[in-house]
Design a protein around this motif. Structure first.
Motif, PDB file in Angstrom:
ATOM      1  N   ILE A 180       0.810  -1.459  -0.165  1.00 38.96           N
ATOM      2  CA  ILE A 180       0.139   0.013  -0.012  1.00 38.96           C
ATOM      3  C   ILE A 180       0.908   1.441  -0.134  1.00 38.96           C
ATOM      4  CG2 ILE A 180      -1.694   1.398   1.512  1.00 38.96           C
ATOM      5  CD1 ILE A 180      -2.795  -1.430   2.115  1.00 38.96           C
ATOM      6  N   PHE A 181       2.093   1.164   0.745  1.00 41.69           N
ATOM      7  CA  PHE A 181       2.974   2.298   0.844  1.00 41.69           C
ATOM      8  C   PHE A 181       3.467   2.659  -0.420  1.00 41.69           C
ATOM      9  CE2 PHE A 181       7.075   4.337   1.539  1.00 41.69           C
ATOM     10  CZ  PHE A 181       6.604   5.545   2.353  1.00 41.69           C
ATOM     11  N   LEU A 182       3.885   1.727  -1.139  1.00 37.61           N
ATOM     12  CA  LEU A 182       4.396   1.691  -2.532  1.00 37.61           C
ATOM     13  C   LEU A 182       3.620   2.273  -3.629  1.00 37.61           C
ATOM     14  CD1 LEU A 182       7.222   0.973  -4.189  1.00 37.61           C
ATOM     15  CD2 LEU A 182       6.078  -1.150  -4.694  1.00 37.61           C
ATOM     16  N   LEU A 183       2.341   1.762  -3.537  1.00 33.21           N
ATOM     17  CA  LEU A 183       1.335   2.062  -4.481  1.00 33.21           C
ATOM     18  C   LEU A 183       1.057   3.636  -4.038  1.00 33.21           C
ATOM     19  CD1 LEU A 183      -1.109  -0.809  -4.613  1.00 33.21           C
ATOM     20  CD2 LEU A 183       0.340   0.135  -6.588  1.00 33.21           C
ATOM     21  N   LEU A 184       1.164   4.216  -3.003  1.00 30.47           N
ATOM     22  CA  LEU A 184       0.799   5.622  -2.650  1.00 30.47           C
ATOM     23  C   LEU A 184       2.050   6.234  -3.197  1.00 30.47           C
ATOM     24  CD1 LEU A 184      -0.622   5.349   0.966  1.00 30.47           C
ATOM     25  CD2 LEU A 184      -1.789   6.225  -1.107  1.00 30.47           C
ATOM     26  N   ILE A 185       3.022   5.923  -3.098  1.00 28.99           N
ATOM     27  CA  ILE A 185       4.298   6.610  -3.408  1.00 28.99           C
ATOM     28  C   ILE A 185       4.467   6.691  -4.960  1.00 28.99           C
ATOM     29  CG2 ILE A 185       7.035   6.777  -3.523  1.00 28.99           C
ATOM     30  CD1 ILE A 185       5.571   7.348  -0.696  1.00 28.99           C
ATOM     31  N   VAL A 186       4.192   5.539  -5.473  1.00 26.32           N
ATOM     32  CA  VAL A 186       4.117   5.415  -7.122  1.00 26.32           C
ATOM     33  C   VAL A 186       3.096   5.880  -7.823  1.00 26.32           C
ATOM     34  CG1 VAL A 186       4.457   3.956  -9.060  1.00 26.32           C
ATOM     35  CG2 VAL A 186       5.729   3.512  -6.948  1.00 26.32           C
ATOM     36  N   GLY A 187       1.884   5.802  -7.297  1.00 28.09           N
ATOM     37  CA  GLY A 187       0.645   6.251  -7.781  1.00 28.09           C
ATOM     38  C   GLY A 187       0.395   7.814  -7.686  1.00 28.09           C
ATOM     39  N   ALA A 188       1.039   8.518  -6.689  1.00 22.58           N
ATOM     40  CA  ALA A 188       0.849  10.067  -6.649  1.00 22.58           C
ATOM     41  C   ALA A 188       1.126  10.871  -7.683  1.00 22.58           C
ATOM     42  CB  ALA A 188       1.535  10.404  -5.155  1.00 22.58           C
ATOM     43  N   PRO A 189       2.338  10.774  -8.189  1.00 19.53           N
ATOM     44  CA  PRO A 189       3.006  11.405  -9.404  1.00 19.53           C
ATOM     45  C   PRO A 189       2.479  10.994 -10.693  1.00 19.53           C
ATOM     46  CG  PRO A 189       4.750  10.349  -8.526  1.00 19.53           C
ATOM     47  CD  PRO A 189       3.500   9.840  -7.765  1.00 19.53           C
ATOM     48  N   MET A 190       1.571  10.118 -10.901  1.00 22.47           N
ATOM     49  CA  MET A 190       0.610   9.513 -11.782  1.00 22.47           C
ATOM     50  C   MET A 190      -0.455  10.247 -12.139  1.00 22.47           C
ATOM     51  SD  MET A 190       2.831   7.644 -13.428  1.00 22.47           S
ATOM     52  CE  MET A 190       2.253   6.421 -14.545  1.00 22.47           C
ATOM     53  N   LYS A 191      -1.220  10.794 -11.065  1.00 24.93           N
ATOM     54  CA  LYS A 191      -2.601  11.684 -11.343  1.00 24.93           C
ATOM     55  C   LYS A 191      -2.036  13.081 -11.989  1.00 24.93           C
ATOM     56  CE  LYS A 191      -6.346  11.133  -9.209  1.00 24.93           C
ATOM     57  NZ  LYS A 191      -7.085  10.860  -7.924  1.00 24.93           N
ATOM     58  N   PRO A 192      -1.278  13.894 -11.639  1.00 26.51           N
ATOM     59  CA  PRO A 192      -1.146  15.045 -12.540  1.00 26.51           C
ATOM     60  C   PRO A 192      -0.676  14.671 -13.881  1.00 26.51           C
ATOM     61  CG  PRO A 192      -0.058  15.190 -10.343  1.00 26.51           C
ATOM     62  CD  PRO A 192      -0.569  13.668 -10.685  1.00 26.51           C
ATOM     63  N   LEU A 193       0.075  13.638 -14.076  1.00 27.26           N
ATOM     64  CA  LEU A 193       0.348  13.338 -15.564  1.00 27.26           C
ATOM     65  C   LEU A 193      -0.845  13.035 -16.404  1.00 27.26           C
ATOM     66  CD1 LEU A 193       3.828  11.830 -15.143  1.00 27.26           C
ATOM     67  CD2 LEU A 193       3.305  13.866 -16.120  1.00 27.26           C
ATOM     68  N   ARG A 194      -1.714  12.374 -15.321  1.00 30.00           N
ATOM     69  CA  ARG A 194      -3.027  11.752 -16.359  1.00 30.00           C
ATOM     70  C   ARG A 194      -3.833  13.130 -16.552  1.00 30.00           C
ATOM     71  NH1 ARG A 194      -6.006   8.582 -12.497  1.00 30.00           N
ATOM     72  NH2 ARG A 194      -4.095   7.334 -12.782  1.00 30.00           N
ATOM     73  N   TRP A 195      -4.012  14.143 -15.724  1.00 32.37           N
ATOM     74  CA  TRP A 195      -4.560  15.145 -16.028  1.00 32.37           C
ATOM     75  C   TRP A 195      -3.949  16.007 -17.336  1.00 32.37           C
ATOM     76  CZ3 TRP A 195      -5.113  17.277 -10.427  1.00 32.37           C
ATOM     77  CH2 TRP A 195      -6.231  16.553  -9.788  1.00 32.37           C
ATOM     78  N   LEU A 196      -2.646  16.144 -17.285  1.00 32.83           N
ATOM     79  CA  LEU A 196      -2.112  16.793 -18.198  1.00 32.83           C
ATOM     80  C   LEU A 196      -2.327  16.122 -19.629  1.00 32.83           C
ATOM     81  CD1 LEU A 196       1.386  17.874 -16.657  1.00 32.83           C
ATOM     82  CD2 LEU A 196      -0.633  19.313 -17.490  1.00 32.83           C
ATOM     83  N   GLY A 197      -2.175  14.753 -19.615  1.00 33.14           N
ATOM     84  CA  GLY A 197      -2.509  14.075 -21.014  1.00 33.14           C
ATOM     85  C   GLY A 197      -4.124  14.272 -21.476  1.00 33.14           C
ATOM     86  N   GLN A 198      -4.817  14.300 -20.474  1.00 35.21           N
ATOM     87  CA  GLN A 198      -6.083  14.364 -20.815  1.00 35.21           C
ATOM     88  C   GLN A 198      -6.356  15.724 -21.459  1.00 35.21           C
ATOM     89  OE1 GLN A 198      -8.454  13.514 -17.448  1.00 35.21           O
ATOM     90  NE2 GLN A 198      -8.367  11.281 -17.829  1.00 35.21           N
ATOM     91  N   GLY A 199      -6.033  16.594 -20.837  1.00 36.15           N
ATOM     92  CA  GLY A 199      -5.945  18.112 -21.162  1.00 36.15           C
ATOM     93  C   GLY A 199      -5.563  18.419 -22.492  1.00 36.15           C
ATOM     94  N   ALA A 200      -4.382  17.742 -22.730  1.00 39.73           N
ATOM     95  CA  ALA A 200      -3.648  17.833 -24.159  1.00 39.73           C
ATOM     96  C   ALA A 200      -4.408  17.016 -25.229  1.00 39.73           C
ATOM     97  CB  ALA A 200      -2.283  17.134 -24.136  1.00 39.73           C
ATOM     98  N   VAL A 201      -5.066  15.931 -24.794  1.00 33.63           N
ATOM     99  CA  VAL A 201      -5.795  15.233 -25.841  1.00 33.63           C
ATOM    100  C   VAL A 201      -7.278  16.367 -26.200  1.00 33.63           C
ATOM    101  CG1 VAL A 201      -7.643  13.266 -26.076  1.00 33.63           C
ATOM    102  CG2 VAL A 201      -5.344  12.989 -25.147  1.00 33.63           C
ATOM    103  N   LYS A 202      -7.673  17.026 -25.080  1.00 34.51           N
ATOM    104  CA  LYS A 202      -8.971  17.925 -25.438  1.00 34.51           C
ATOM    105  C   LYS A 202      -8.552  19.190 -26.211  1.00 34.51           C
ATOM    106  CE  LYS A 202     -11.601  16.450 -21.175  1.00 34.51           C
ATOM    107  NZ  LYS A 202     -12.754  16.484 -21.392  1.00 34.51           N
ATOM    108  N   LEU A 203      -7.285  19.541 -26.050  1.00 33.18           N
ATOM    109  CA  LEU A 203      -6.675  20.634 -26.817  1.00 33.18           C
ATOM    110  C   LEU A 203      -6.560  20.151 -28.248  1.00 33.18           C
ATOM    111  CD1 LEU A 203      -4.233  22.521 -24.637  1.00 33.18           C
ATOM    112  CD2 LEU A 203      -6.485  23.256 -25.399  1.00 33.18           C
ATOM    113  N   LEU A 204      -6.083  19.172 -28.404  1.00 35.84           N
ATOM    114  CA  LEU A 204      -5.956  18.656 -29.693  1.00 35.84           C
ATOM    115  C   LEU A 204      -7.475  18.396 -30.443  1.00 35.84           C
ATOM    116  CD1 LEU A 204      -3.186  15.973 -29.563  1.00 35.84           C
ATOM    117  CD2 LEU A 204      -3.103  18.046 -30.860  1.00 35.84           C
TER     118      LEU A 204
END
Length: 88
Positions: free
Chosen positions: A14-38
């Protein structure tokens, strides 16, 4: 296996998933925003391709791509109305 080892392994997982999963959420938002702009830029491109038959064009820039990408077809219609009523 002893319960202490199982609980420790689950806690570490659980600790490992919290550490690794936390940076992925902002990247997911940036990716979705870039797709919407395209998508917005593509909507504007098709509007300009179809509108060229009638002598109409709407500039493709960051603002118009963001409005048409995040709001979709209603945003594109709002941009056309704003261009026709306010600017022209």
């Amino acid at each position: 296996m002893e319960p202490v080892v199982i609980i420790s392994l689950l806690g570490a997982l659980i600790f490992l998933l919290l550490i690794v999963g936390a940076p992925m959420k902002p990247l997911r938002w940036l990716g979705q925003g870039a797709v919407k702009l395209l998508i917005g830029a593509l909507l504007l491109f098709f509007l300009n391709a179809f509108g060229s038959m009638f002598g109409y064009s709407l500039p493709i820039n960051g603002f118009t791509a963001a409005v048409s990408g995040f709001l979709g077809i209603p945003g594109l219609v709002a941009l056309v109305f704003a261009d026709l009523l306010l600017i022209s």
